[in-house]
Write a protein that holds these residues in place. Structure first.
Motif, PDB file in Angstrom:
ATOM      1  N   PHE A 173       4.881   2.612  42.783  1.00 40.28           N
ATOM      2  CA  PHE A 173       6.014   3.278  43.434  1.00 40.28           C
ATOM      3  C   PHE A 173       7.306   2.660  42.914  1.00 40.28           C
ATOM      4  O   PHE A 173       7.437   1.448  42.801  1.00 40.28           O
ATOM      5  N   GLY A 174       8.232   3.516  42.557  1.00 35.15           N
ATOM      6  CA  GLY A 174       9.494   3.076  41.990  1.00 35.15           C
ATOM      7  C   GLY A 174       9.540   3.196  40.490  1.00 35.15           C
ATOM      8  O   GLY A 174      10.623   3.243  39.901  1.00 35.15           O
ATOM      9  N   ARG A 230      -5.350  -1.790  49.742  1.00 31.67           N
ATOM     10  CA  ARG A 230      -5.680  -0.406  49.378  1.00 31.67           C
ATOM     11  C   ARG A 230      -5.353  -0.207  47.900  1.00 31.67           C
ATOM     12  O   ARG A 230      -4.227  -0.376  47.468  1.00 31.67           O
ATOM     13  N   LEU A 231      -6.372   0.173  47.132  1.00 33.68           N
ATOM     14  CA  LEU A 231      -6.243   0.302  45.693  1.00 33.68           C
ATOM     15  C   LEU A 231      -6.576   1.722  45.254  1.00 33.68           C
ATOM     16  O   LEU A 231      -7.431   2.387  45.851  1.00 33.68           O
ATOM     17  N   ILE A 251      -5.423  -0.250  40.819  1.00 36.29           N
ATOM     18  CA  ILE A 251      -3.970  -0.293  40.866  1.00 36.29           C
ATOM     19  C   ILE A 251      -3.539  -0.471  42.319  1.00 36.29           C
ATOM     20  O   ILE A 251      -3.968   0.286  43.189  1.00 36.29           O
ATOM     21  N   ASP A 252      -2.717  -1.469  42.576  1.00 39.53           N
ATOM     22  CA  ASP A 252      -2.021  -1.578  43.856  1.00 39.53           C
ATOM     23  C   ASP A 252      -0.587  -1.134  43.601  1.00 39.53           C
ATOM     24  O   ASP A 252       0.210  -1.897  43.046  1.00 39.53           O
ATOM     25  N   GLN A 264       2.276  -3.979  43.238  1.00 36.59           N
ATOM     26  CA  GLN A 264       2.469  -3.940  41.785  1.00 36.59           C
ATOM     27  C   GLN A 264       1.492  -4.853  41.056  1.00 36.59           C
ATOM     28  O   GLN A 264       1.872  -5.756  40.299  1.00 36.59           O
ATOM     29  N   ILE A 265       0.221  -4.584  41.270  1.00 37.96           N
ATOM     30  CA  ILE A 265      -0.861  -5.305  40.606  1.00 37.96           C
ATOM     31  C   ILE A 265      -1.770  -4.282  39.941  1.00 37.96           C
ATOM     32  O   ILE A 265      -2.081  -3.246  40.533  1.00 37.96           O
ATOM     33  N   VAL A 266      -2.189  -4.564  38.716  1.00 40.70           N
ATOM     34  CA  VAL A 266      -3.228  -3.768  38.057  1.00 40.70           C
ATOM     35  C   VAL A 266      -4.290  -4.717  37.525  1.00 40.70           C
ATOM     36  O   VAL A 266      -3.970  -5.726  36.889  1.00 40.70           O
ATOM     37  N   VAL A 267      -5.546  -4.396  37.787  1.00 39.94           N
ATOM     38  CA  VAL A 267      -6.685  -5.138  37.263  1.00 39.94           C
ATOM     39  C   VAL A 267      -7.549  -4.150  36.497  1.00 39.94           C
ATOM     40  O   VAL A 267      -7.945  -3.114  37.041  1.00 39.94           O
TER      41      VAL A 267
END
Length: 487
Positions: A268-269, A312-313, A329-330, A334-337
């Motif tokens: 988001f953003g 929540r991903l 993705i969160d 702002q996390i991606v694994v």
């Protein structure tokens, strides 16, 4: 306001410093799991905000040839393709070229008058169109036949496309997403691959991501491997093939690094690909998937939805002959694994979930648990083995924790450790079945590396040291047992 409604990109609550510190422990766990589960290769990346905090390639690209895996080896990411297709559709919706309530025959006129003709774009995006999954003959997944071309795809949809009425059941369908690829071509005037290259991968600078097998880059692809039919099986390599008219459902290739960049465009953003309004449509719960009296999953529009702990991903998995992949993705924190594996049955989902759990364990360190500033906590870290298995001691969130790296869930039974002095830790007092409240004592070798660790009264050694001494230790035990029998 729910957490996934927050749109201020500057409000990421995950601490970048914590993620950087946790990266070595996460990489060590991934390598342990790779070897333990006999996985040929694992490529993984973690992005927090704008920074890749971990990018690693473990094991082999080709296990048979012994070719090391690199971070730029290309993986077939299969159903990740659906996220690119859904993103493309929402871009065309924003441009006014497609409407979510358009019937499929408005864009694929060959389907006019068929049972699938009234199925809408939105129903296809959410797997609610009742469309057959892969066809009445899907041995192309075993590489026995070519994947369908456009003519074969349309013919299949005309003859056997409908299984349920729209919105009767959630029914996952590669054929439905292949039709969405035709929608993109009709609405954009470009081939599917050209549209994605112009509007997604080119825009994001993803040089190692594309919509279909590229034979000119054949040497850059990670080898795929067969599954294990039993515990003694030996893997074989599997060739890559193109997926033709099914590229929109399953054709893509990428790397873990590229997938974290792509995932970040869904924060988001972020404004590179879609508005936040369109992202909410993709990421909200479109379907609660229930079977046998329980919820087995959730799906948005082209993205699946997973809860790991309280996080929540969104994202997707992928299963291609020889490659199994998973990206989480969160979009708020702002996390991606992204974890990519190169064998049938590869543990990409287990590993990606474990990475998220280790990140969260690092982020939730109890107050006052940090290693004292005058002691280097890294000197205590490593994998330590004895006859009962391997234990990891790792620095996560500024404090030391112990866990069992062979467990599929690395934080299922971890212990917090506190520093007593430069040679001694203690398991933090708490209710539990382990060595709660007891000492962990280190003896160091001449190079200042751990030589022996006495954990709650039990000796442990660095893994390779124990491997070298295990046979003798067992032989000594046999001698002692035999001596007791004789006495």
């Amino acid at each position: 306001m729910t957490t996934h409604d927050r749109t201020d990109a500057a409000l990421s609550s995950y601490d970048l410093t914590t993620a950087r510190e946790a990266a070595p422990a996460i990489e060590s766990w991934l390598e342990y799991q790779r070897r333990y589960l006999r996985t040929p290769g694992v490529q993984a990346a973690i992005r927090v905000g704008d920074e890749i905090v971990l990018s690693t390639a473990l094991g082999n690209s080709d296990e048979v040839a012994g070719t090391p895996l690199r971070t730029d080896h290309l993986f077939r990411i299969a159903s990740h393709s659906k996220t690119f297709t859904a993103t493309s559709i929402l871009q065309l919706v924003e441009q006014g070229k497609v409407r979510l309530d358009d019937p499929i025959d408005a864009h694929v006129p060959e389907l006019a008058g068929s049972a699938l003709a009234p199925v809408t774009v939105r129903e296809l995006l959410g797997h609610q169109g009742g469309v057959i999954r892969d066809g009445v003959d899907k041995d192309y997944w075993q590489l026995m036949d070519p994947f369908p071309d456009r003519e074969a795809l349309v013919e299949l949809c005309l003859s056997h496309g409908q299984v349920f009425e729209p919105n009767e059941h959630f029914k996952y369908t590669n054929i439905g997403y292949s039709l969405l690829g035709l929608v993109i071509e009709s609405a954009s005037g470009l081939s599917y691959g050209d549209y994605v290259a112009a509007s997604i991968t080119g825009r994001l600078g993803l040089a190692n991501t594309g919509a279909e097998w590229d034979p000119e880059r054949a040497s850059e692809y990670a080898g795929g491997h067969t599954g294990l039919l039993d515990g003694s099986d030996v893997r074989e390599t599997i060739p890559h093939v193109d997926t033709r008219a099914m590229a929109a459902a399953t054709g893509f290739y990428s790397t873990a690094e590229d997938l974290t960049s792509y995932g970040a465009a869904h924060f988001f953003g972020a404004d590179q690909l879609l508005t936040d309004a369109s992202k909410r449509l993709l990421q909200r719960d479109e379907s609660l998937v229930n079977a046998h009296g329980r919820e087995i999953g959730r799906y948005g529009l082209g993205l699946d939805i997973v809860k790991v702990g309280d996080r929540r991903l969104v994202g997707h998995s992928g299963g291609y002959p020889g490659h199994i992949t998973r990206t989480f993705i969160d979009p708020v924190d702002q996390i991606v694994v992204s974890v990519l594996t190169n064998c049938i049955g590869g543990p990409a989902g287990i590993l990606a979930t474990g990475v998220v759990k280790l990140l969260d364990l690092a982020a939730n360190a109890p107050a006052g648990s940090a290693v004292p500033s005058d002691i280097d906590g890294r000197r205590f870290c490593g994998n330590f083995a004895n006859l009962m298995g391997v234990m990891s001691i790792a620095l996560l969130g500024g404090r030391l924790v112990a866990f069992f790296p062979a467990a599929p869930d690395p934080v299922d039974s971890y212990e917090e450790l506190q520093v007593i002095d430069e040679n001694t830790l203690a398991v933090v007092p708490a209710a539990g079945f382990g060595s709660i409240g007891e000492k962990v004592e280190f003896t160091w070798d001449a190079d200042g590396q751990p030589e022996v660790v006495r954990y709650g009264g039990s000796s442990r050694w660095p893994v390779e040291v124990f491997r070298a001494r295990r046979s003798a230790q067992i032989a000594d035990a046999e001698v002692h047992v035999e001596a007791r029998r004789s006495s």
